[in-house]
Design an enzyme around this catalytic site. Structure first.
Site, mmCIF file in Angstrom:
data_model
loop_
_atom_site.group_PDB
_atom_site.id
_atom_site.type_symbol
_atom_site.label_atom_id
_atom_site.label_comp_id
_atom_site.label_asym_id
_atom_site.label_seq_id
_atom_site.Cartn_x
_atom_site.Cartn_y
_atom_site.Cartn_z
ATOM 1 N N CYS A 27 0.843 -1.206 0.000
ATOM 2 C CA CYS A 27 0.000 0.000 0.000
ATOM 3 C C CYS A 27 0.878 1.256 0.000
ATOM 4 O O CYS A 27 1.648 1.466 0.952
ATOM 5 C CB CYS A 27 -0.924 -0.030 1.213
ATOM 6 S SG CYS A 27 -1.878 1.467 1.446
ATOM 7 N N CYS A 54 0.307 3.462 3.060
ATOM 8 C CA CYS A 54 0.908 2.870 4.255
ATOM 9 C C CYS A 54 2.418 3.113 4.284
ATOM 10 O O CYS A 54 2.998 3.375 5.353
ATOM 11 C CB CYS A 54 0.611 1.378 4.305
ATOM 12 S SG CYS A 54 -1.150 0.965 4.330
#
Length: 272
Positions: free
Chosen positions: A49, A52
């Site tokens: 991600c 993230c």
């Protein structure tokens, strides 16, 4: 020499940075009950991600303040811990939860170190309504969801093993899982029917019981006998009336029958 000294200094700093122990705790499926005690800030992330990845530096800096703020800073890799992601119903990444003595609140503020620190030190989490107990991680519903996520991950691992290691085609793997699902459903249905029959057994057929066959009280028996006698008498009267009516109709319909009329005589008139 100055250049060499500078390079050595940079290498030492890099080695120290790499060797520095992270203050972020890594949680697994078996450690989730630790969140029920104390204060926690937990990040749910995935290595692939981009958002993230951008959050990780700020999260690491925030973790350095964890001891001063008396809060535990942790993270969960949803790709490795499907049970925890199912228990918290993670639908977006990254997702951050604040946990305080068994109460869970979802953090939706800015994602910087200073914002995280203010959220804890200023107790801004009190303005957020906690998750309902029905949907809390310790509830039966979320425990079932966690088991379902773990089962789905196990099925995925089995599918990858069959297709990559064993060499079974993709359609063959799907066919095996379909047959396994049907067979398990059949077995589960039989078990449910067996348990239902044991708990609530079906009644065997019994012939209908009439009131005459039951043992009645003396008063009820006398009353019933009287009603039967009256019913039989009524039936006899009805049958006698039917017979008399039939005989009268037969005499009237006979051609030899002579209708008798009263004869009026002088004696009769004198009597009147």
């Amino acid at each position: 020499m100055a250049v060499v000294w500078r390079l050595c200094s940079l290498l030492c700093l890099a080695a120290a940075a790499l060797g520095k122990r992270s203050m972020v705790k890594v949680l697994s499926d078996g450690m989730w009950r630790e969140l029920l005690h104390g204060e926690w800030m937990v990040e749910f992330y995935a290595p692939w991600c981009p958002a993230c990845q951008n959050l990780q530096p700020e999260w690491e800096k925030f973790a350095e303040w964890g001891e001063d703020l008396e809060v535990n800073i942790a993270k969960v890799d949803v790709t490795e811990q499907p049970g925890l992601s199912g228990r918290f119903v993670i639908t977006a990444l990254p997702t951050i939860y604040h946990c305080k003595d068994g109460e869970f609140r979802r953090y939706q503020g800015a994602r910087t170190k200073s914002d995280f620190i203010n959220f804890i030190s200023g107790k801004e989490w009190k303005s957020i309504e906690p998750v309902s107990s029905w949907f809390g991680p310790s509830s039966f519903l979320m425990s079932s969801m966690s088991a379902l996520f773990q089962l789905s991950m196990w099925i995925r691992h089995c599918h990858n093993y069959l297709t990559e290691n064993v060499g079974i085609p993709v359609w063959g793997s799907y066919a095996l899982f379909t047959l396994a699902t049907l067979f398990s459903g059949l077995i589960l249905g039989l078990i449910i029917v067996f348990l239902a029959d044991c708990i609530c057994p079906s009644k065997k057929y019994r012939p209908p019981q009439y009131p005459h066959s039951r043992k009645l009280a003396p008063e009820s028996a006398q009353l019933l006998k009287k009603l039967d006698e009256e019913q039989e008498a009524d039936e006899e009267d009805i049958s006698d009336d039917e017979i008399e009516g039939k005989e009268v109709s037969d005499r009237n319909s006979s051609p030899n029958a002579v209708r008798q009329r009263p004869v009026i005589t002088a004696a009769t008139m004198d009597k009147s």
